[in-house]
Scaffold this motif. Structure first.
Motif, PDB file in Angstrom:
ATOM      1  N   SER A  81       0.825  -1.207   0.000  1.00 34.41           N
ATOM      2  CA  SER A  81       0.000   0.000   0.000  1.00 34.41           C
ATOM      3  C   SER A  81       0.862   1.260   0.000  1.00 34.41           C
ATOM      4  O   SER A  81       0.614   2.213  -0.764  1.00 34.41           O
ATOM      5  CB  SER A  81      -0.923  -0.007   1.220  1.00 34.41           C
ATOM      6  N   VAL A  82       1.914   1.280   0.845  1.00 35.14           N
ATOM      7  CA  VAL A  82       2.798   2.444   0.906  1.00 35.14           C
ATOM      8  C   VAL A  82       3.578   2.602  -0.390  1.00 35.14           C
ATOM      9  O   VAL A  82       3.780   3.721  -0.879  1.00 35.14           O
ATOM     10  CB  VAL A  82       3.756   2.327   2.116  1.00 35.14           C
ATOM     11  N   TRP A  83       4.030   1.493  -0.973  1.00 35.78           N
ATOM     12  CA  TRP A  83       4.750   1.549  -2.259  1.00 35.78           C
ATOM     13  C   TRP A  83       3.862   2.180  -3.333  1.00 35.78           C
ATOM     14  O   TRP A  83       4.301   3.041  -4.100  1.00 35.78           O
ATOM     15  CB  TRP A  83       5.159   0.131  -2.652  1.00 35.78           C
ATOM     16  N   TYR A  84       2.600   1.762  -3.360  1.00 32.35           N
ATOM     17  CA  TYR A  84       1.674   2.278  -4.375  1.00 32.35           C
ATOM     18  C   TYR A  84       1.401   3.772  -4.180  1.00 32.35           C
ATOM     19  O   TYR A  84       1.350   4.542  -5.139  1.00 32.35           O
ATOM     20  CB  TYR A  84       0.361   1.493  -4.315  1.00 32.35           C
ATOM     21  N   LYS A  85       1.247   4.205  -2.920  1.00 33.22           N
ATOM     22  CA  LYS A  85       0.844   5.582  -2.650  1.00 33.22           C
ATOM     23  C   LYS A  85       2.025   6.554  -2.598  1.00 33.22           C
ATOM     24  O   LYS A  85       1.904   7.714  -3.009  1.00 33.22           O
ATOM     25  CB  LYS A  85       0.072   5.653  -1.324  1.00 33.22           C
ATOM     26  N   LEU A  92      10.496   0.865   1.506  1.00 36.74           N
ATOM     27  CA  LEU A  92      11.696   0.341   2.164  1.00 36.74           C
ATOM     28  C   LEU A  92      11.800   0.837   3.605  1.00 36.74           C
ATOM     29  O   LEU A  92      12.162   0.083   4.516  1.00 36.74           O
ATOM     30  CB  LEU A  92      12.945   0.764   1.387  1.00 36.74           C
ATOM     31  N   SER A  93      11.511   2.119   3.799  1.00 34.57           N
ATOM     32  CA  SER A  93      11.563   2.694   5.153  1.00 34.57           C
ATOM     33  C   SER A  93      10.596   1.981   6.084  1.00 34.57           C
ATOM     34  O   SER A  93      10.904   1.731   7.255  1.00 34.57           O
ATOM     35  CB  SER A  93      11.238   4.190   5.100  1.00 34.57           C
ATOM     36  N   LEU A  94       9.411   1.677   5.559  1.00 32.79           N
ATOM     37  CA  LEU A  94       8.412   0.972   6.370  1.00 32.79           C
ATOM     38  C   LEU A  94       8.889  -0.424   6.722  1.00 32.79           C
ATOM     39  O   LEU A  94       8.780  -0.870   7.869  1.00 32.79           O
ATOM     40  CB  LEU A  94       7.089   0.917   5.604  1.00 32.79           C
ATOM     41  N   THR A 110      17.501  -6.572   5.837  1.00 35.22           N
ATOM     42  CA  THR A 110      17.730  -6.444   4.391  1.00 35.22           C
ATOM     43  C   THR A 110      17.232  -5.093   3.879  1.00 35.22           C
ATOM     44  O   THR A 110      17.917  -4.423   3.095  1.00 35.22           O
ATOM     45  CB  THR A 110      17.021  -7.582   3.639  1.00 35.22           C
ATOM     46  N   ALA A 111      16.051  -4.694   4.331  1.00 31.13           N
ATOM     47  CA  ALA A 111      15.477  -3.420   3.893  1.00 31.13           C
ATOM     48  C   ALA A 111      16.303  -2.239   4.375  1.00 31.13           C
ATOM     49  O   ALA A 111      16.478  -1.252   3.654  1.00 31.13           O
ATOM     50  CB  ALA A 111      14.036  -3.295   4.396  1.00 31.13           C
ATOM     51  N   SER A 112      16.847  -2.347   5.610  1.00 34.27           N
ATOM     52  CA  SER A 112      17.650  -1.237   6.142  1.00 34.27           C
ATOM     53  C   SER A 112      18.937  -1.051   5.341  1.00 34.27           C
ATOM     54  O   SER A 112      19.349   0.076   5.054  1.00 34.27           O
ATOM     55  CB  SER A 112      17.971  -1.468   7.619  1.00 34.27           C
ATOM     56  N   VAL A 117      21.866   1.942   0.812  1.00 33.61           N
ATOM     57  CA  VAL A 117      22.425   1.985  -0.541  1.00 33.61           C
ATOM     58  C   VAL A 117      21.620   2.957  -1.412  1.00 33.61           C
ATOM     59  O   VAL A 117      22.185   3.766  -2.166  1.00 33.61           O
ATOM     60  CB  VAL A 117      22.436   0.578  -1.165  1.00 33.61           C
ATOM     61  N   ALA A 118      20.287   2.890  -1.301  1.00 33.09           N
ATOM     62  CA  ALA A 118      19.431   3.784  -2.093  1.00 33.09           C
ATOM     63  C   ALA A 118      19.672   5.245  -1.720  1.00 33.09           C
ATOM     64  O   ALA A 118      19.723   6.117  -2.608  1.00 33.09           O
ATOM     65  CB  ALA A 118      17.959   3.414  -1.882  1.00 33.09           C
TER      66      ALA A 118
END
Length: 477
Positions: A81-85, A92-94, A110-112, A117-118
């Motif tokens: 949902s956050v990716w879409y909005k 990634l932050s979420l 992994t996301a952190s 990197v991003a």
């Protein structure tokens, strides 16, 4: 000595200036004065006052965007949902937030790392391309020549080139069309029309107007004989391309065949064929995003200002640009006059420069921009402060009057301009000040005013003022 010392004095505390006729600066009482006492030249002009209730509207600001998720949603659904909005980085932050992601520690770690990197690549990208730092309406607000664009009741004004018809973009992102022959007001509004930055009427057309906004360019076709005050969105064509938003400026060619759009975060200036809904990008690497563009009166050249000190003058026959650099800061305002002379000003500078010839004409770049006007801030004997760094300026189509609006002071200065051969002479004309605490938001000259020049000013109160400058046939200086 400052050129402002030769101007006629500002009106008294209970007076305001209405017009200038045959060198007479006409002022009267703020409450009881009327311009019809001095001239009937604008008696048929539409009476406009954008009232406060018009622009008291609710808009979700960028600063107030929050992640609203249903507590019953699983983690994957929340991230999706956050990716879409809000995009990939917010997702990634979420996923990396331990307060939200309690289900998978491996995913959080992994996301952190992916987020670090991003962010590193984003920092590098912004270092290489600093014009990409701002997004959405922040870009428009940063580069707009409208004072306090984000809160101004009137964001942009545009006169029709051939009729007494004016368009206003208001704070609710509507475009209102006022006409001298028609009593009702047409209101243009559709879902895609948000954060309006600029307006441009199509020459030789009674009904087409281009609106620059966050999603792209919206070209409205409004039947002048229609009685509908709110045309439907079927009358609008949305022109957009990836990476070209928000649009910070739109401008029709004087011939009405091509439309140019600019975006402060895009290094390309798009030249649209509206009938085909297609665009050709004019791209150059250096200079950053294209902030605004101005067609010459002859339609043979386009002045394009970037977000850096670089600006270009394009030849519209060969579509080859000539590159120039402003001193110190980017160009904030520019306007063409007769004989293809261009006046421009750089940010934080109280100097107007003129460019009278380029290598595109001479075959070699031998000319340079010449300073023609110094508007350094001074205090008048009355105690009023005028001048300073330039925010915006406009030149009437006859090349006789130049209006300058300042960044730090709130009095508009109008100058008389005379061009002899390749030399431009600038002399004082008059000041225009607001009523009480009013400050000027934006301004434009009426293009079809036959009795001289008529400067239209949108004040911070929502009041629209017409200020005619008239010389009668039997007057001789």
């Amino acid at each position: 000595m400052s050129i402002f010392n030769s101007f006629p004095g500002l009106p008294g505390p209970d007076e305001t200036a209405f017009c200038k006729i045959n060198e007479v600066y006409c002022c009267a009482n703020v409450r009881y004065g009327n311009i019809s006492t001095f001239t009937n030249s604008i008696k048929n002009h539409p009476k406009i006052n954008v009232t406060k209730d018009l622009y008291h509207h609710h808009r979700l600001s960028d600063e107030n965007i929050s992640v609203y998720v249903d507590v019953e949603d699983n983690l994957l659904k929340k991230i999706t949902s956050v990716w879409y909005k809000q995009g990939f980085l917010e997702a990634l932050s979420l996923a990396a937030d331990p307060n939200v992601n309690r289900e998978s520690q491996i995913l959080a770690i992994t996301a952190s790392y992916a987020l670090k990197v991003a962010n590193l690549f984003t920092t590098l990208r912004y270092f290489m391309q600093p014009h990409l730092k701002d997004i959405g309406p922040k870009i428009v607000s940063k580069y707009s020549r409208t004072r306090n664009w984000s809160n101004a009741p009137v964001k942009s004004i545009a006169w029709h080139p051939h009729a007494t018809k004016i368009a206003l973009a208001t704070a609710d992102d509507s475009v209102r069309i006022y006409c001298s022959e028609i009593s009702f007001v047409s209101t243009l509004k559709c879902k895609a029309q948000g954060h309006v930055s600029s307006l441009s009427w199509r020459p030789y057309s009674a009904s087409e107007i281009a609106v620059g906004c966050e999603q792209g360019v919206i070209v409205w076709t409004v039947d002048p004989n229609s009685m509908f005050t709110k045309p439907s969105s079927s009358n609008a064509v949305v022109l957009k391309q990836p990476g070209h938003s928000p649009v910070t400026d739109v401008s029709w060619s004087p011939n009405g065949d091509l439309l140019v759009s600019c975006c402060g975060s895009d290094t390309s200036m798009l030249v649209w064929d509206v009938s085909m809904e297609s665009a050709i990008p004019l791209r150059r690497v250096a200079g950053g995003g294209i902030v605004f563009a101005r067609w010459s009166l002859s339609a043979t050249k386009i002045f394009a200002a970037t977000s850096s000190i670089i600006f270009r003058v394009w030849d519209t026959q060969s579509w080859i640009p000539e590159r120039w650099c402003a001193r110190g800061c980017r160009v904030v305002a520019a306007c063409w006059g007769p004989q293809d002379i261009i006046l421009f000003a750089a940010k934080s500078e109280p100097i107007v420069y003129a460019l009278t010839s380029t290598g595109l004409i001479n075959g070699a770049k031998t000319s340079k921009a010449q300073p023609v006007l110094d508007v350094t801030k001074i205090e008048l004997p009355s105690g009023d402060i005028v001048g300073g760094p330039i925010l915006d300026m406009c030149w009437d189509c006859t090349g006789k009057y130049l209006a300058v609006m300042f960044e730090e002071t709130h009095v508009i200065a109008v100058f008389c301009t005379t061009q002899l051969m390749m030399h431009l002479s600038v002399s004082p004309c008059c000041f225009i000040s607001g009523i009480d605490t009013e400050v000027p938001s934006t301004m434009a000259f009426q293009e079809n005013f036959s009795e001289g020049a008529c400067l239209t000013i949108a004040w911070s109160s929502g009041r629209i003022q017409y200020f005619p400058i008239i010389y009668t046939d039997n007057y001789s200086s």
